[in-house]
Scaffold this active site. Structure first.
Site, PDB file in Angstrom:
ATOM      1  N   ARG A  63       0.853  -1.192   0.000  1.00 30.25           N
ATOM      2  CA  ARG A  63       0.000   0.000   0.000  1.00 30.25           C
ATOM      3  C   ARG A  63       0.886   1.238   0.000  1.00 30.25           C
ATOM      4  O   ARG A  63       2.047   1.221   0.414  1.00 30.25           O
ATOM      5  CB  ARG A  63      -0.964   0.004   1.186  1.00 30.25           C
ATOM      6  CG  ARG A  63      -0.334   0.013   2.565  1.00 30.25           C
ATOM      7  CD  ARG A  63      -0.271   1.396   3.163  1.00 30.25           C
ATOM      8  NE  ARG A  63       0.079   1.388   4.572  1.00 30.25           N
ATOM      9  CZ  ARG A  63       0.554   2.435   5.221  1.00 30.25           C
ATOM     10  NH1 ARG A  63       0.764   3.585   4.586  1.00 30.25           N
ATOM     11  NH2 ARG A  63       0.845   2.358   6.512  1.00 30.25           N
ATOM     12  N   CYS A  65       2.679   4.718   0.836  1.00 25.63           N
ATOM     13  CA  CYS A  65       3.152   5.407   2.034  1.00 25.63           C
ATOM     14  C   CYS A  65       2.317   6.677   2.251  1.00 25.63           C
ATOM     15  O   CYS A  65       2.097   7.446   1.329  1.00 25.63           O
ATOM     16  CB  CYS A  65       4.625   5.772   1.853  1.00 25.63           C
ATOM     17  SG  CYS A  65       5.311   6.782   3.191  1.00 25.63           S
ATOM     18  N   CYS A  68       5.073  10.039   2.138  1.00 25.10           N
ATOM     19  CA  CYS A  68       5.621  10.577   0.882  1.00 25.10           C
ATOM     20  C   CYS A  68       4.619  10.562  -0.260  1.00 25.10           C
ATOM     21  O   CYS A  68       4.871  11.153  -1.312  1.00 25.10           O
ATOM     22  CB  CYS A  68       6.881   9.815   0.478  1.00 25.10           C
ATOM     23  SG  CYS A  68       6.597   8.138  -0.139  1.00 25.10           S
ATOM     24  N   TRP A 418       7.821  21.305 -41.950  1.00 27.07           N
ATOM     25  CA  TRP A 418       7.778  22.151 -40.749  1.00 27.07           C
ATOM     26  C   TRP A 418       6.485  21.931 -39.975  1.00 27.07           C
ATOM     27  O   TRP A 418       6.490  21.719 -38.758  1.00 27.07           O
ATOM     28  CB  TRP A 418       7.911  23.626 -41.145  1.00 27.07           C
ATOM     29  CG  TRP A 418       7.914  24.549 -39.966  1.00 27.07           C
ATOM     30  CD1 TRP A 418       9.001  24.987 -39.283  1.00 27.07           C
ATOM     31  CD2 TRP A 418       6.764  25.126 -39.306  1.00 27.07           C
ATOM     32  NE1 TRP A 418       8.613  25.808 -38.244  1.00 27.07           N
ATOM     33  CE2 TRP A 418       7.248  25.910 -38.235  1.00 27.07           C
ATOM     34  CE3 TRP A 418       5.396  25.056 -39.521  1.00 27.07           C
ATOM     35  CZ2 TRP A 418       6.409  26.617 -37.391  1.00 27.07           C
ATOM     36  CZ3 TRP A 418       4.541  25.760 -38.667  1.00 27.07           C
ATOM     37  CH2 TRP A 418       5.055  26.530 -37.617  1.00 27.07           C
ATOM     38  N   TYR A 422       6.186  20.132 -36.322  1.00 22.52           N
ATOM     39  CA  TYR A 422       5.707  20.944 -35.207  1.00 22.52           C
ATOM     40  C   TYR A 422       4.533  20.257 -34.503  1.00 22.52           C
ATOM     41  O   TYR A 422       4.449  20.243 -33.263  1.00 22.52           O
ATOM     42  CB  TYR A 422       5.294  22.325 -35.709  1.00 22.52           C
ATOM     43  CG  TYR A 422       4.994  23.310 -34.603  1.00 22.52           C
ATOM     44  CD1 TYR A 422       6.019  23.871 -33.857  1.00 22.52           C
ATOM     45  CD2 TYR A 422       3.687  23.686 -34.317  1.00 22.52           C
ATOM     46  CE1 TYR A 422       5.746  24.781 -32.844  1.00 22.52           C
ATOM     47  CE2 TYR A 422       3.409  24.590 -33.316  1.00 22.52           C
ATOM     48  CZ  TYR A 422       4.440  25.134 -32.574  1.00 22.52           C
ATOM     49  OH  TYR A 422       4.164  26.026 -31.565  1.00 22.52           O
ATOM     50  N   ASP A 438      12.725  26.018 -39.835  1.00 26.24           N
ATOM     51  CA  ASP A 438      12.187  27.243 -39.240  1.00 26.24           C
ATOM     52  C   ASP A 438      13.196  28.383 -39.424  1.00 26.24           C
ATOM     53  O   ASP A 438      14.382  28.248 -39.082  1.00 26.24           O
ATOM     54  CB  ASP A 438      11.927  27.007 -37.755  1.00 26.24           C
ATOM     55  CG  ASP A 438      11.318  28.215 -37.074  1.00 26.24           C
ATOM     56  OD1 ASP A 438      10.099  28.357 -37.145  1.00 26.24           O
ATOM     57  OD2 ASP A 438      12.093  28.998 -36.496  1.00 26.24           O
TER      58      ASP A 438
END
Length: 481
Positions: A63, A65, A68, A418, A422, A438
């Site tokens: 399980r 913590c 944390c 291009w 992109y 570009d």
């Protein structure tokens, strides 16, 4: 990484936050699994095992913590880099495909049989698609339990569980608490909206993200006010609005959704948009080692590559933005948003001046190219793109095959390298795209004396190198739409 016991144990001993989300540490003497940096973690080597996912640790009987909270770590940066079936599967599972389409739907999208996909994920990740999806549902349930006053039955349905019994069992397995006990432990003020702090790997250059997003705002659909970026979302079960407040320590995500079943999907899209699962230390180490980029990386560590929440929207905006300024492209699209988009009525939208969701593919598919307020060739490209997405022939989901999508885009009339690159870089989250066609990048590369061969040293992080070069250029306003 998680198969190398000695290396993982060293990371745990040093409480190295860079590995949070990369693997999880399960301790047999306590029955608990933690993030590597957990301050309470002091196990003997013979008592620990390491897992690639939280689902794997849960399947093994551990399980989470409570100190944390390992389920709140950033996602593994491995899925950003990997474009194979496992990487694509993790993207799709994170976007709720298993909940909506089942394992069969996931397998169909990947192009394999359900048996093969289950075997592949179990071998590499220690958990099959159902277990991975169940772990995600438990995390969504925890967020809703802690941030809303919804009845537990509504939360179970919103998180994607088929029954209250399944909901109770999964939450108890993941957290060793019942949903009622979990709600009793929460702190802070609860509102009708879902608010969650998104885990971020450091360093994190929030200012660069806000600069980029502010320069590309499409009025009515998105807005930037101070340190907050807000936008309307199209989600699997309806519309929604998200507001992301950024600083260099992290991101607060506020959501208002038509259907709470979209909570996990909306959070996942926020994370992808801001590139929160990237590994900035690994990226900066590679790029900073090149003298041509060292000054840029040193000046702006933790730079991210903004992704997008909707591949179709990005593709349309990219096509419209070809050979025009960002402002010009948004002026053109600004006329289509109220005419073809969907009006929204959310309080969070009103808070940020948002009015519409971006138009769906069907809204452009039957459009008259002569009435779209742009060159006819470009209008026909958008119509063809919309038809392909609406018909299911083009998949622009982040879990899609990047190489296949690029080929499909290049085969469309009016789309060149291009534009295709992109869309793959931002829409599909490819970390290794350098837009060498570009004009802004070409000038910056020439100014720094960088050749095409030199850029090979930047793999697999060339997308990040491009962002550094764009920001270094004096022509910031020419950053693509």
């Amino acid at each position: 990484m998680h198969t190398d016991h000695e290396r993982c144990y060293r990371a745990v001993q040093s409480r190295d936050r860079r590995f949070d989300g990369v693997f999880y540490t399960a301790v047999s003497s306590t029955g608990i699994y933690c993030r590597p940096s957990c301050p309470a973690l002091t196990p003997k080597p013979e008592h620990v095992t390491f897992h690639a996912t939280a689902a794997s640790a849960q399947e093994a009987g551990y399980r989470a913590c409570r100190r944390c909270r390992p389920d709140t770590t950033p996602g593994s940066p491995e899925w950003d880099v990997r474009a194979d079936a496992v990487g694509r599967a993790m993207q799709l599972i994170g976007d709720g495909v298993v909940e909506r389409e089942g394992v069969e739907g996931l397998s169909s999208r990947l192009g394999y049989s359900s048996r093969h996909v289950t075997r592949l994920l179990a071998q590499e990740l220690g958990a099959g698609p159902l277990a991975l999806a169940r772990s995600n549902r438990a995390h969504t349930a925890r967020v809703l339990i802690e941030t809303t006053d919804l009845p537990m039955s509504d939360i179970a349905f919103a998180a994607g569980f088929a029954s209250i019994r399944q909901f109770n069992a999964s939450v108890r397995q993941a957290y060793a608490l019942t949903p009622t006990q979990m709600r009793g432990r929460r702190r802070g003020t609860v509102t009708g909206r879902v608010t969650v702090r998104l885990a971020v790997r450091q360093p994190f250059h929030a200012g660069a993200l806000l600069d980029f997003l502010a320069a590309h705002v499409l009025p009515g659909v998105e807005a930037v006010t101070g340190a907050t970026y807000a936008r309307v979302l199209r989600l699997p079960h309806g519309l929604g609005v998200m507001a992301l407040t950024l600083d260099d320590t992290g991101v607060v995500c506020e959501l208002e959704l038509a259907d709470l079943r979209d909570t996990a999907v909306a959070i996942g899209r926020a994370r992808r948009l801001l590139d929160l699962d990237a590994d900035p230390v690994a990226i900066d180490t590679v790029l900073g080692a090149d003298p041509a980029l060292a000054d840029l990386v040193a000046a702006e560590p933790g730079l991210r590559v903004p992704s997008h929440v909707d591949g179709f929207e990005l593709a349309v905006r990219t096509v419209v933005g070809q050979q025009v300024s960002v402002a010009g492209a948004n002026t053109v699209l600004g006329r289509h948003v109220p005419a073809r988009g969907t009006p929204v009525d959310f309080a969070l939208a009103a808070d940020h001046g948002l009015t519409h969701a971006f138009p769906e593919p069907e809204a452009f598919a039957d459009a008259d190219p002569t009435a779209m307020g742009m060159p006819h060739a470009r209008a026909r490209t958008i119509i063809g793109l919309a038809q392909a997405v609406a018909d299911g022939k083009l998949d622009l989901h982040p879990g899609a095959d990047r190489a296949a999508v690029r080929e499909q885009l290049l085969a469309m009339r009016g789309i060149g390298p291009w534009t295709a690159d992109y869309v793959v870089m931002r829409g599909l989250g490819d970390p290794d795209i350098l837009l060498t066609t570009d004009l802004v990048l070409r000038r910056e590369l020439e100014r720094r004396g960088i050749t095409a061969d030199d850029t090979e040293r930047w793999r697999p992080w060339r997308s990040y190198a491009g962002m550094h070069l764009w920001r270094a250029s004096a022509a910031v306003e020419r950053i693509p739409a």
